[in-house]
Structure formats: C-alpha cells, structure tokens
Design an enzyme around this catalytic site. Structure first.
Site, PDB file in Angstrom:
ATOM      1  CD  GLU A   1      26.495 -38.574  76.629  1.00  0.00           C
ATOM      2  OE1 GLU A   1      26.210 -39.432  77.489  1.00  0.00           O
ATOM      3  OE2 GLU A   1      27.637 -38.086  76.508  1.00  0.00           O
TER       4      GLU A   1
ATOM      5  CG  HIS B 129      30.666 -33.994  78.212  1.00  0.00           C
ATOM      6  ND1 HIS B 129      30.080 -35.181  78.519  1.00  0.00           N
ATOM      7  CD2 HIS B 129      30.114 -33.608  77.031  1.00  0.00           C
ATOM      8  CE1 HIS B 129      29.225 -35.520  77.577  1.00  0.00           C
ATOM      9  NE2 HIS B 129      29.226 -34.571  76.665  1.00  0.00           N
TER      10      HIS B 129
ATOM     11  N   GLY C 160      25.041 -32.560  71.367  1.00  0.00           N
ATOM     12  CA  GLY C 160      23.857 -32.371  72.199  1.00  0.00           C
ATOM     13  C   GLY C 160      22.755 -33.366  71.916  1.00  0.00           C
ATOM     14  CG  ASN C 161      22.178 -35.911  73.862  1.00  0.00           C
ATOM     15  OD1 ASN C 161      22.020 -35.735  75.056  1.00  0.00           O
ATOM     16  ND2 ASN C 161      23.376 -36.171  73.316  1.00  0.00           N
TER      17      ASN C 161
HETATM   18 ZN    ZN Z   1      27.914 -34.115  75.087  1.00  0.00          ZN
END
Ligand code: ZN
Length: 208
Positions: free
Chosen positions: A66, A148, A19-20
């Site tokens: 990302e 994803h 995650g981000n």
């Molecule tokens: Zn991801």
C-alpha cells in the site's frame, strides 16, 4: 516505529500481516514496514528505507504493497510526517456497511477530526486506492476505505497512531449506541457552542 506496529497488533487493530506504517525522514526519503510482516513481530529488520521518490534504498526488502497510498498522502500533505493503515474491526465494519462516521455525535471526535469520511471502494494494493482518497486527503486526517479498512495520518508517528486508536474507539461507541436504540446527534446549537469552544481552546475550526 516498531512500537507503533506492536500497539496496532496488541490492540487488535490489525491481524496476521494486515496494515502498514510509514514515516517521512527528516533528511528526505521515507521508512515503511516491509510487505508481509506481522505487525506484532516487527523489528528494525522489517523496516525499509525509501528514497524521496519512494524507491527502496537497498534491494531485497519489498515495502508495503500500500506504499502508493502512503506516498500520495505525503505528496498532498507536506505537514504530514507519518501514515498508519489498519483494519480495525468496528471502523472497518462501518466501511464495509458503506457508512461514514460523519454524524455530529462525539464532541471530542468532532474537535479532533471533524467528520471521518468514507472513500469509495478501490482494489487494495493498487493505485486506485490513492485515487479513491484524493477528495478527502487535503481536508481530513482519518479516512474509512470502503470494504477495506482505515488510513490515518499526522504530524508524527504517535499522532497518526493515536488517530487510528480514536477512530476505532469512536466506531465502537457509535456501533454500541446503535444497539441501544441509536445515537442522539448534537443539535445545531450544541454544535455552535462546540465550535466556539474549539476555537477558544485549540485555535481551530471543526472541519465538516
Ligand atoms: Zn489494507
């Protein structure tokens, strides 16, 4: 921002270094989580300041892999000030099964999101991810990423984070309803009444 990261981890919406999270800064530029950090352990030192072009302001800390997807959303949506990407298990199960959350089932989800579309698979951490969500970014605020995870975005960090919580909550309910024999979709008449209520109470149309 660290608080949002901790909530993502504590609620099981991400695991390990998944995650981000990013936010647009008032004076231009952005701040994003650094690459490879557990979201449950994020402190101020794990946040990377970025220029308006998305370049790190100082060397040494690599922003999330990302970041391209985040910057793409900011470019397409001037009204968006925060982006959250996570791998919540139920919503990601729908994404892995190739099933969008686009049926008229839960009124609150319809009023908040309209539909939650499924973007085609793209290799994570490549520019292909931005291309895969391009058709949906302008019209939605939550997108399933095939095989994803999920990306949500909103007017501020809490708004974007709450959307992630709501997507996962809806996916959990719809999954469990499936175990009970399947969901009952709202009828056309019920949808029309919901549309009227949404316009009256929130001044907005339900986007489908
Ligand atoms: Zn991801």
């Amino acid at each position: 921002m660290a608080d949002v990261c901790h909530r993502l981890y504590d609620r099981g919406l991400v695991t390990a270094t998944d995650g981000n999270v990013s936010a647009r800064l008032p004076g231009g530029g952005f701040v994003a989580t650094r690459s490879g950090v557990n979201k449950g352990m994020v402190t101020g030192k794990d946040l990377v300041r970025l220029t308006a072009e998305g370049e790190p302001e100082s060397k040494g800390k690599r922003p999330s892999t990302e970041l391209d997807m985040h910057l793409f959303i900011y470019r397409m949506r001037p009204d968006v000030n925060a982006v959250v990407h996570a791998h919540p298990p139920y919503a990601t199960a729908f994404a892995a099964a190739g099933v969008a959350l686009d049926q008229p089932v839960l009124p609150e989800i319809l009023v908040t999101f309209g539909t939650i579309p499924l973007a085609p698979y793209a290799t994570p951490s490549t520019p292909d991810v931005a291309q895969s969500i391009a058709p949906f970014v302008g019209t939605h605020t939550a997108i399933l990423l095939a095989n994803h995870g999920v990306v949500t975005y909103g007017s501020d960090l809490i708004d974007a984070y709450f959307r992630m919580e709501k997507v996962e909550h809806a996916a959990t309910i719809i999954f469990r309803a499936g175990l009970l024999g399947g969901v009952r979709n709202l009828t056309g008449e019920e949808l029309n009444r919901l549309r009227d209520a949404s316009r009256r109470n929130y001044g907005k149309d339900i986007s489908t």
